[in-house]
Design a protein around this motif. Sequence first.
Motif, PDB file in Angstrom:
ATOM      1  N   VAL A  33     -19.359 -33.028 -93.273  1.00 17.05           N
ATOM      2  CA  VAL A  33     -19.838 -33.934 -94.321  1.00 17.05           C
ATOM      3  C   VAL A  33     -21.352 -33.798 -94.430  1.00 17.05           C
ATOM      4  CG1 VAL A  33     -17.967 -35.592 -93.954  1.00 17.05           C
ATOM      5  CG2 VAL A  33     -20.119 -35.884 -92.716  1.00 17.05           C
ATOM      6  N   TYR A  34     -21.932 -34.467 -95.416  1.00 14.27           N
ATOM      7  CA  TYR A  34     -23.388 -34.526 -95.500  1.00 14.27           C
ATOM      8  C   TYR A  34     -23.898 -35.481 -94.439  1.00 14.27           C
ATOM      9  CZ  TYR A  34     -24.072 -31.593 -99.515  1.00 14.27           C
ATOM     10  OH  TYR A  34     -24.137 -30.499-100.323  1.00 14.27           O
ATOM     11  N   GLY A  35     -25.056 -35.126 -93.876  1.00 13.85           N
ATOM     12  CA  GLY A  35     -25.631 -35.950 -92.828  1.00 13.85           C
ATOM     13  C   GLY A  35     -27.065 -36.325 -93.112  1.00 13.85           C
ATOM     14  N   LEU A  36     -27.502 -37.370 -92.434  1.00  8.13           N
ATOM     15  CA  LEU A  36     -28.911 -37.732 -92.394  1.00  8.13           C
ATOM     16  C   LEU A  36     -29.448 -37.194 -91.086  1.00  8.13           C
ATOM     17  CD1 LEU A  36     -28.800 -41.450 -93.599  1.00  8.13           C
ATOM     18  CD2 LEU A  36     -29.609 -39.444 -94.882  1.00  8.13           C
ATOM     19  N   ALA A  37     -30.580 -36.522 -91.141  1.00 12.46           N
ATOM     20  CA  ALA A  37     -31.115 -35.867 -89.951  1.00 12.46           C
ATOM     21  C   ALA A  37     -32.599 -36.155 -89.793  1.00 12.46           C
ATOM     22  CB  ALA A  37     -30.893 -34.358 -90.054  1.00 12.46           C
ATOM     23  N   CYS A  38     -33.002 -36.221 -88.518  1.00 14.59           N
ATOM     24  CA  CYS A  38     -34.414 -36.337 -88.178  1.00 14.59           C
ATOM     25  C   CYS A  38     -34.606 -35.759 -86.783  1.00 14.59           C
ATOM     26  CB  CYS A  38     -34.905 -37.780 -88.256  1.00 14.59           C
ATOM     27  SG  CYS A  38     -34.265 -38.870 -86.971  1.00 14.59           S
ATOM     28  N   ASP A  39     -35.845 -35.664 -86.365  1.00 12.04           N
ATOM     29  CA  ASP A  39     -36.182 -35.152 -85.038  1.00 12.04           C
ATOM     30  C   ASP A  39     -35.715 -36.159 -83.987  1.00 12.04           C
ATOM     31  OD1 ASP A  39     -37.438 -34.407 -82.644  1.00 12.04           O
ATOM     32  OD2 ASP A  39     -39.358 -33.988 -83.595  1.00 12.04           O
ATOM     33  N   ALA A  40     -34.824 -35.740 -83.106  1.00 10.76           N
ATOM     34  CA  ALA A  40     -34.266 -36.628 -82.084  1.00 10.76           C
ATOM     35  C   ALA A  40     -35.279 -36.998 -81.017  1.00 10.76           C
ATOM     36  CB  ALA A  40     -33.040 -35.991 -81.438  1.00 10.76           C
ATOM     37  N   THR A  41     -36.435 -36.336 -81.002  1.00 14.82           N
ATOM     38  CA  THR A  41     -37.466 -36.664 -80.021  1.00 14.82           C
ATOM     39  C   THR A  41     -38.569 -37.543 -80.616  1.00 14.82           C
ATOM     40  OG1 THR A  41     -38.781 -34.662 -80.460  1.00 14.82           O
ATOM     41  CG2 THR A  41     -37.039 -34.500 -78.789  1.00 14.82           C
ATOM     42  N   ASN A  42     -38.417 -37.942 -81.862  1.00 17.11           N
ATOM     43  CA  ASN A  42     -39.404 -38.763 -82.558  1.00 17.11           C
ATOM     44  C   ASN A  42     -38.816 -40.162 -82.780  1.00 17.11           C
ATOM     45  OD1 ASN A  42     -40.920 -40.091 -84.593  1.00 17.11           O
ATOM     46  ND2 ASN A  42     -41.569 -38.144 -85.483  1.00 17.11           N
ATOM     47  N   SER A  43     -39.212 -41.122 -81.958  1.00 18.93           N
ATOM     48  CA  SER A  43     -38.612 -42.461 -82.029  1.00 18.93           C
ATOM     49  C   SER A  43     -38.870 -43.140 -83.371  1.00 18.93           C
ATOM     50  CB  SER A  43     -39.072 -43.340 -80.872  1.00 18.93           C
ATOM     51  OG  SER A  43     -40.463 -43.503 -80.882  1.00 18.93           O
ATOM     52  N   GLN A  44     -40.018 -42.909 -83.998  1.00 21.38           N
ATOM     53  CA  GLN A  44     -40.283 -43.504 -85.312  1.00 21.38           C
ATOM     54  C   GLN A  44     -39.331 -42.944 -86.360  1.00 21.38           C
ATOM     55  OE1 GLN A  44     -44.511 -42.729 -85.704  1.00 21.38           O
ATOM     56  NE2 GLN A  44     -44.955 -44.882 -85.268  1.00 21.38           N
ATOM     57  N   ALA A  45     -39.076 -41.648 -86.300  1.00 21.06           N
ATOM     58  CA  ALA A  45     -38.145 -41.028 -87.245  1.00 21.06           C
ATOM     59  C   ALA A  45     -36.727 -41.560 -87.026  1.00 21.06           C
ATOM     60  CB  ALA A  45     -38.177 -39.510 -87.098  1.00 21.06           C
ATOM     61  N   ILE A  46     -36.351 -41.750 -85.784  1.00 25.44           N
ATOM     62  CA  ILE A  46     -35.019 -42.285 -85.492  1.00 25.44           C
ATOM     63  C   ILE A  46     -34.872 -43.694 -86.064  1.00 25.44           C
ATOM     64  CG2 ILE A  46     -33.459 -43.031 -83.644  1.00 25.44           C
ATOM     65  CD1 ILE A  46     -34.619 -40.641 -81.998  1.00 25.44           C
ATOM     66  N   HIS A  47     -35.906 -44.507 -85.931  1.00 27.20           N
ATOM     67  CA  HIS A  47     -35.855 -45.859 -86.500  1.00 27.20           C
ATOM     68  C   HIS A  47     -35.761 -45.800 -88.027  1.00 27.20           C
ATOM     69  CE1 HIS A  47     -36.211 -47.925 -82.721  1.00 27.20           C
ATOM     70  NE2 HIS A  47     -37.242 -47.160 -82.392  1.00 27.20           N
ATOM     71  N   LYS A  48     -36.460 -44.839 -88.644  1.00 29.92           N
ATOM     72  CA  LYS A  48     -36.338 -44.646 -90.097  1.00 29.92           C
ATOM     73  C   LYS A  48     -34.896 -44.317 -90.463  1.00 29.92           C
ATOM     74  CE  LYS A  48     -40.892 -42.681 -91.050  1.00 29.92           C
ATOM     75  NZ  LYS A  48     -41.575 -41.447 -91.467  1.00 29.92           N
ATOM     76  N   LEU A  49     -34.267 -43.426 -89.676  1.00 33.03           N
ATOM     77  CA  LEU A  49     -32.888 -43.027 -89.945  1.00 33.03           C
ATOM     78  C   LEU A  49     -31.982 -44.254 -89.950  1.00 33.03           C
ATOM     79  CD1 LEU A  49     -31.035 -39.967 -88.795  1.00 33.03           C
ATOM     80  CD2 LEU A  49     -30.088 -42.130 -88.118  1.00 33.03           C
ATOM     81  N   TYR A  50     -32.134 -45.123 -88.960  1.00 32.55           N
ATOM     82  CA  TYR A  50     -31.329 -46.344 -88.914  1.00 32.55           C
ATOM     83  C   TYR A  50     -31.609 -47.251 -90.107  1.00 32.55           C
ATOM     84  CZ  TYR A  50     -29.180 -45.522 -84.390  1.00 32.55           C
ATOM     85  OH  TYR A  50     -28.404 -45.021 -83.380  1.00 32.55           O
ATOM     86  N   ASN A  51     -32.869 -47.336 -90.530  1.00 32.36           N
ATOM     87  CA  ASN A  51     -33.205 -48.155 -91.691  1.00 32.36           C
ATOM     88  C   ASN A  51     -32.597 -47.596 -92.970  1.00 32.36           C
ATOM     89  OD1 ASN A  51     -34.654 -50.086 -90.265  1.00 32.36           O
ATOM     90  ND2 ASN A  51     -36.587 -48.981 -90.467  1.00 32.36           N
ATOM     91  N   VAL A  52     -32.690 -46.284 -93.157  1.00 31.61           N
ATOM     92  CA  VAL A  52     -32.126 -45.658 -94.357  1.00 31.61           C
ATOM     93  C   VAL A  52     -30.615 -45.906 -94.409  1.00 31.61           C
ATOM     94  CG1 VAL A  52     -31.591 -43.437 -95.458  1.00 31.61           C
ATOM     95  CG2 VAL A  52     -33.905 -43.876 -94.590  1.00 31.61           C
ATOM     96  N   LYS A  53     -29.961 -45.743 -93.297  1.00 37.62           N
ATOM     97  CA  LYS A  53     -28.505 -45.889 -93.230  1.00 37.62           C
ATOM     98  C   LYS A  53     -28.077 -47.358 -93.199  1.00 37.62           C
ATOM     99  CE  LYS A  53     -24.502 -44.050 -90.832  1.00 37.62           C
ATOM    100  NZ  LYS A  53     -23.832 -43.394 -91.942  1.00 37.62           N
ATOM    101  N   GLN A  54     -29.021 -48.259 -92.901  1.00 38.94           N
ATOM    102  CA  GLN A  54     -28.726 -49.673 -92.707  1.00 38.94           C
ATOM    103  C   GLN A  54     -27.691 -49.845 -91.598  1.00 38.94           C
ATOM    104  OE1 GLN A  54     -27.821 -51.486 -96.534  1.00 38.94           O
ATOM    105  NE2 GLN A  54     -29.675 -50.645 -97.437  1.00 38.94           N
ATOM    106  N   ARG A  55     -27.958 -49.140 -90.494  1.00 42.90           N
ATOM    107  CA  ARG A  55     -27.046 -49.100 -89.353  1.00 42.90           C
ATOM    108  C   ARG A  55     -27.646 -49.894 -88.189  1.00 42.90           C
ATOM    109  NH1 ARG A  55     -23.390 -44.550 -87.758  1.00 42.90           N
ATOM    110  NH2 ARG A  55     -22.988 -44.716 -85.540  1.00 42.90           N
ATOM    111  N   ASN A  56     -26.802 -50.586 -87.474  1.00 38.84           N
ATOM    112  CA  ASN A  56     -27.203 -51.307 -86.277  1.00 38.84           C
ATOM    113  C   ASN A  56     -27.665 -50.293 -85.239  1.00 38.84           C
ATOM    114  OD1 ASN A  56     -27.021 -52.459 -83.636  1.00 38.84           O
ATOM    115  ND2 ASN A  56     -25.673 -54.062 -84.441  1.00 38.84           N
ATOM    116  N   GLU A  57     -28.839 -50.501 -84.652  1.00 36.06           N
ATOM    117  CA  GLU A  57     -29.378 -49.537 -83.694  1.00 36.06           C
ATOM    118  C   GLU A  57     -28.620 -49.514 -82.369  1.00 36.06           C
ATOM    119  OE1 GLU A  57     -33.527 -48.849 -83.233  1.00 36.06           O
ATOM    120  OE2 GLU A  57     -33.928 -49.276 -85.333  1.00 36.06           O
ATOM    121  N   HIS A  58     -27.635 -50.381 -82.221  1.00 42.51           N
ATOM    122  CA  HIS A  58     -26.788 -50.343 -81.024  1.00 42.51           C
ATOM    123  C   HIS A  58     -25.590 -49.413 -81.225  1.00 42.51           C
ATOM    124  CE1 HIS A  58     -29.166 -53.364 -79.062  1.00 42.51           C
ATOM    125  NE2 HIS A  58     -29.069 -54.120 -80.132  1.00 42.51           N
TER     126      HIS A  58
END
Length: 184
Positions: A33-58
Amino acid sequence: MAEHISIHRPDAVDCAINFIKSGSVIAVPTETVYGLACDATNSQAIHKLYNVKQRNEHKPVALCLTKIDDICLWAKITHLPNGLLQKLLPGPVTLLLSSINTLEPSLCCNGKIGIRVPDYNFIQKLVSGLGTPLALTSANLSNEPSAIRTVEFKKIWNNIPAVFDGGVTMLSEKELLIRTPLIY
């Protein structure tokens, strides 16, 4: 609105790498499927990914690697039968394994991490060129259906700088309904 870039454009991989290195979250096709991707070593980018997806960070997202041999850098694999990883990967499989590395907490859940080694040329080149794993999750709002076409995640286009278009992904809608991660 997100810039739409064909993955067949000669500079598509370099362009995706530049977006990710700048801390962006981008949409990419995979073999499923299509995915949302960011650098897994960049915590700010990971938080952006969760915000874009509107996903619970847990609720963790997968760690996307380019080589099966790299799995041991992020997860415990000594308990797995010899040859199992080579039989399953690369391919459309997410393995849930015990994490061995200190990662962004939102990438792990109870000490477990989802690991993917996609069998998709664009993703292989992207992760290889980036030199770090990708944090990868489906390109949709949380709790909405996964997308096999870019138009199916149009709701998030305004929240990301780029959509890398590979056409319709290989996963059929029927297969999408029956997929589950393998847990070890």
